[in-house]
Structures are given as structure tokens and as C-alpha cells.
Design a protein around this motif. Structure first.
Motif, PDB file in Angstrom:
ATOM      1  N   LEU A   1      -1.452   0.993  -5.140  1.00  0.00           N
ATOM      2  CA  LEU A   1      -0.707  -0.173  -5.624  1.00  0.00           C
ATOM      3  C   LEU A   1       0.742   0.197  -5.907  1.00  0.00           C
ATOM      4  O   LEU A   1       1.666  -0.528  -5.511  1.00  0.00           O
ATOM      5  CB  LEU A   1      -1.371  -0.765  -6.865  1.00  0.00           C
ATOM      6  N   CYS A   2       0.956   1.305  -6.571  1.00  0.00           N
ATOM      7  CA  CYS A   2       2.324   1.756  -6.855  1.00  0.00           C
ATOM      8  C   CYS A   2       3.107   1.980  -5.566  1.00  0.00           C
ATOM      9  O   CYS A   2       4.281   1.617  -5.480  1.00  0.00           O
ATOM     10  CB  CYS A   2       2.307   3.024  -7.698  1.00  0.00           C
TER      11      CYS A   2
ATOM     12  N   ILE B   1       6.451  -0.054  -4.647  1.00  0.00           N
ATOM     13  CA  ILE B   1       7.703   0.677  -4.445  1.00  0.00           C
ATOM     14  C   ILE B   1       8.297   0.383  -3.069  1.00  0.00           C
ATOM     15  O   ILE B   1       9.510   0.233  -2.935  1.00  0.00           O
ATOM     16  CB  ILE B   1       7.495   2.189  -4.683  1.00  0.00           C
ATOM     17  N   VAL B   2       7.466   0.275  -2.043  1.00  0.00           N
ATOM     18  CA  VAL B   2       7.982  -0.093  -0.713  1.00  0.00           C
ATOM     19  C   VAL B   2       8.673  -1.452  -0.787  1.00  0.00           C
ATOM     20  O   VAL B   2       9.797  -1.625  -0.301  1.00  0.00           O
ATOM     21  CB  VAL B   2       6.857  -0.110   0.353  1.00  0.00           C
TER      22      VAL B   2
ATOM     23  N   GLY C   1      -5.041  -6.227  -0.873  1.00  0.00           N
ATOM     24  CA  GLY C   1      -6.403  -6.185  -1.397  1.00  0.00           C
ATOM     25  C   GLY C   1      -7.321  -5.296  -0.581  1.00  0.00           C
ATOM     26  O   GLY C   1      -8.077  -4.483  -1.132  1.00  0.00           O
ATOM     27  N   VAL C   2      -7.247  -5.413   0.733  1.00  0.00           N
ATOM     28  CA  VAL C   2      -8.084  -4.589   1.605  1.00  0.00           C
ATOM     29  C   VAL C   2      -7.678  -3.122   1.490  1.00  0.00           C
ATOM     30  O   VAL C   2      -8.526  -2.239   1.377  1.00  0.00           O
ATOM     31  CB  VAL C   2      -7.995  -5.083   3.073  1.00  0.00           C
ATOM     32  N   TYR C   3      -6.384  -2.877   1.487  1.00  0.00           N
ATOM     33  CA  TYR C   3      -5.904  -1.488   1.384  1.00  0.00           C
ATOM     34  C   TYR C   3      -6.272  -0.874   0.038  1.00  0.00           C
ATOM     35  O   TYR C   3      -6.703   0.282  -0.030  1.00  0.00           O
ATOM     36  CB  TYR C   3      -4.393  -1.428   1.617  1.00  0.00           C
ATOM     37  N   LEU C   4      -6.112  -1.627  -1.038  1.00  0.00           N
ATOM     38  CA  LEU C   4      -6.420  -1.086  -2.366  1.00  0.00           C
ATOM     39  C   LEU C   4      -7.902  -0.763  -2.496  1.00  0.00           C
ATOM     40  O   LEU C   4      -8.279   0.225  -3.123  1.00  0.00           O
ATOM     41  CB  LEU C   4      -6.003  -2.065  -3.458  1.00  0.00           C
ATOM     42  N   SER C   5      -8.744  -1.587  -1.908  1.00  0.00           N
ATOM     43  CA  SER C   5     -10.177  -1.371  -2.064  1.00  0.00           C
ATOM     44  C   SER C   5     -10.745  -0.321  -1.090  1.00  0.00           C
ATOM     45  O   SER C   5     -11.651   0.413  -1.446  1.00  0.00           O
ATOM     46  CB  SER C   5     -10.950  -2.695  -1.906  1.00  0.00           C
TER      47      SER C   5
END
Length: 180
Positions: free
Chosen positions: A76-77, A81-82, A171-175
Motif C-alpha cells: 500500500l505504501c 508513494i508512486v 485491491g488485487v495487488y494488496l491481497s
């Protein structure tokens, strides 16, 4: 509490210095052109986001998954940041309005995160940059949803597409994380 050493190791393993250098160089180059063209702006944002999303996975994704670190927080960070760096540099260079820049950056970052999950972090740059390039080179006037990055600020369709890409991609990337 995070140690500076841990943050330094993370940024090096995720190619952050190179991504930042590419984003700054692209922004300075676009600022030198001194144009307010939305197509050039979308390519610039696509370049910055593409540079940033390549680092969404490390050299050995399987090894990282065995670690005792909460990767969702780091992921998430990284996404935030991006978005902040690309938006901040582009706004500071005076290359467009804040609304368009933030919308496009958030949507393309979500698309890059989705690409990292599906294709792997090495190819995460492909979807955001190619979509921007196609929209800039071959714009279709009546396809507001497909050409969302080159639409004006008041376009509800462009905002909806960017929001869906940003939220779903993140959401997909975080999970799930990047493809291993």
C-alpha cells in the motif's frame, strides 16, 4: 518502528532510485516542451507510473512470501508513494490540472498493480504505458471510456474508469501480491 536500513534495502530491491530518476527526467523533458496537450500529459504520467510499478515485486517473490513482514502495508505504501511522486512532480512542473493528473496517476497505478499481479512485476509497466501510448497516438473521439486518460477533468466516465482501475488494481495487488 521501521529502521532506516530496512527502508533502504526495500527501496534498492524495488528499483526506486532508478524509477525516480526516470520520472524526474521524463517530467523535466515534458516541461521543456512547454505544452498543455493532454496526450503528452498522459504519456508522461504513463512513463512515471510505469517506472514506479516495475518495483512492485522483488527479485524473488517466493522468498518474500515466506518472510514475517506484513507485505500489505509495504504494498500500500509503495502504491501511495508512486501516486504521490508522479502527481507531485507533474503538478510542480505545471504540466496540467491537479484533477486530471491525480485521476490519471491513480488509475494507471491501479492498472500497473493489476498487471504486476497478473503478469509479474517485470512486465507491470506494459499495460499502463501501452494504454497511454495507444490513447495518445490513436485517439478515438467517441470512446470516452477507452480514452479516459485524455479526457477533460469534468468527464464522469473518465473518473469512473480511473477509480475502478485504481481500486480494483490496488485491491488485487494488496491481497495477492505480484505474480511469482
Amino acid at each position: 518502528m521501521l529502521s532506516l536500513r530496512l527502508v533502504t534495502l526495500y527501496t534498492r530491491s524495488r528499483f526506486v532510485p532508478a524509477a525516480l530518476a526516470a520520472t524526474v527526467a521524463g517530467t523535466l523533458g515534458a516541461a521543456a516542451l512547454d505544452t498543455a496537450d493532454l496526450r503528452l500529459l498522459s504519456i508522461l504520467i504513463g512513463l512515471g507510473v510505469s517506472a514506479g510499478v516495475v518495483g512492485l515485486g522483488g527479485a524473488d517473490v517466493q522468498l518474500e512470501r515466506t518472510g514475517a513482514i506484513s507485505w500489505q502495508t509495504w504494498r500500500l505504501c509503495h502504491l501511495v508513494i508512486v501516486i504521490a511522486v508522479v502527481t507531485g512532480l507533474t503538478v510542480a512542473a505545471g504540466l496540467g490540472t491537479f484533477g486530471i493528473i491525480l485521476r490519471d496517476t491513480a488509475g494507471l497505478t491501479g492498472l500497473g498493480a493489476l498487471s504486476a499481479t497478473v503478469l509479474g512485476s517485470q512486465l507491470a509497466w506494459v499495460a499502463p504505458f501501452v494504454w497511454c501510448a495507444i490513447a495518445a497516438v490513436f485517439p478515438i473521439a467517441d470512446e470516452e471510456a477507452l480514452m479516459w486518460m485524455i479526457q477533460p477533468t469534468q468527464s464522469g466516465t473518465a473518473t469512473a474508469v480511473a477509480s475502478v482501475l485504481g481500486v480494483v488494481g490496488a485491491g488485487v495487488y494488496l491481497s495477492r501480491g505480484p505474480r511469482g
